[in-house]
Enzyme design. Sequence first.
Site, PDB file in Angstrom:
ATOM      1  CE  LYS A  86       6.306  14.602   5.956  1.00 31.47           C
ATOM      2  NZ  LYS A  86       7.220  14.008   5.317  1.00 31.47           N
ATOM      3  CB  SER A 136       6.902  14.309   1.646  1.00 29.93           C
ATOM      4  OG  SER A 136       7.477  13.381   2.664  1.00 29.93           O
ATOM      5  CB  SER A 140      10.617  12.847   3.183  1.00 31.37           C
ATOM      6  OG  SER A 140      10.085  12.363   1.813  1.00 31.37           O
TER       7      SER A 140
END
Length: 502
Positions: free
Chosen positions: A109, A184, A208
């Site tokens: 990520k 997220s 997230s």
Amino acid sequence: MSDDVTEDRHAAVPADRAPADRAPADGTPAGRPPVHAFRDDALGAHDAVALAALVRTGEVSAGELARAAVERIRLVDPELHAVAVPAYDTYRTDDTAAGPLAGVPTLLKDNTDYGGLPTGHGSAAFTPRAAPRHAPFTRQFLSTGMTFLGKTRLPEFGFNASTEYENDEPVRNPWHPSYSPGGSSGGSAALVAAGAVPVAHANDGGGSIRIPAACCGLVGLKPTRGRVVANEMGRRLPIDMVSDGVVSRSVRDTAAFLAAAERHWRNPRMPPLGLVEGPGSRRLRIGLVAESPTGSPTDAATRAAVAAVATALEAQGHTVEPYALPLDGRFEQDFVSYWGLLAFLAGAGGRFMYDRRFDAGRMDGLSKGLRSTYLRRMHTTPAVLRRLRRAADEAYDAALTRYDVLLSPVLAHTTPRLGHLSPNVPYEELLNRLRAYVAFTPINNINGSPAISLPAPAAEPAAAGGVPVGAMLSAAHGDERTLLELAFALEADRPWRRIQDV
């Protein structure tokens, strides 16, 4: 459970409380088919554990897997927009690597440093420069032997529950590209759900990992605070809410990742986890939290999906009974204040943390609104921090005194269409929409407890717009084993829907 509890689970939400841009009645958003890359190549439909076994036996090479994954990413990403930083020309493979997941292609990520590549945090407020070194968690992540292929997109600084931007293409949900993949960790979830890679990095500061797992039909476990190497950003915060992990398509991939990560580093203050390989034998007491502690109503499709999980757990011999988390009404307001503190720190400290030319004026509407919210309440920060810690700990301790595990939805309503949570929505309206959506996950971040999102069987997928619905299991600190054992049992009892079969 009594019949009247089952009836309550299926109670409908009044139409005026549902998002206006939810799925049409027939569940076919603009007639767009799922986007996936499953095909007859080296990756096939295998999960990470199976692929690592094939590499160990020499049936396939790490290079073959990496090349297949790159081809798959290139196939789906023009529509999903999930890749932030590709590393297709620089990846390295090693068929002799010793890590338990050696040779499995993956992505990181884009809020976590990988040496030599930029870390953009999803923000247009600065131009990221190459990181000088790997973050500590990156080293732990790569110690598993996986092959790194690039970095995935997230909303600005991970603040939103949908991976959308003011002036750029959103990340799309592969099940229905008109819908949100969550956030997220939306980029990671989209690529794993689409079959581009079997597992990818995710982290969780308010849901997230679990939110995109729920939206994309994946397994997403937020580990106990301290189970893996501390997140560099999280450990600087007054309350460290951030835990790193993965999203995957199978329970055993998540279990294998945690076991492999523990071989690199284990917290001596936490009981060892080891490799969890299947269901447990204990019969558990499970508290069903159908209504969010914030008061946001749970919609009918979500209730029905979580009720199906409760029924499956009862059939396995567990006791399930309704429970209401004893949180007062200030928890939600205090969490928003703390969320605002994070946005304030990002804006005020951007020149020191990210780039000297950081321009807070270019942060998106959600970040700016959160900063303004915090500035109005800045004087209350010490009291907010005290109340958050006390409320989360007291409520959670009370629940885990009565129950071994809590079962709840991940989100208060089904996945919305793209645009519903866009940072272009006026701030107060967007904040209200987020409060009505992200209602179950934050307590685990404040408290530090582990929680896992699993795909819940939907009796009527069209009622959820055809996109998956997630159910969440939460346990005591350090008890990921119980969560994984329950997850293994649920997966075996009713395997998840596969996107390639839709």
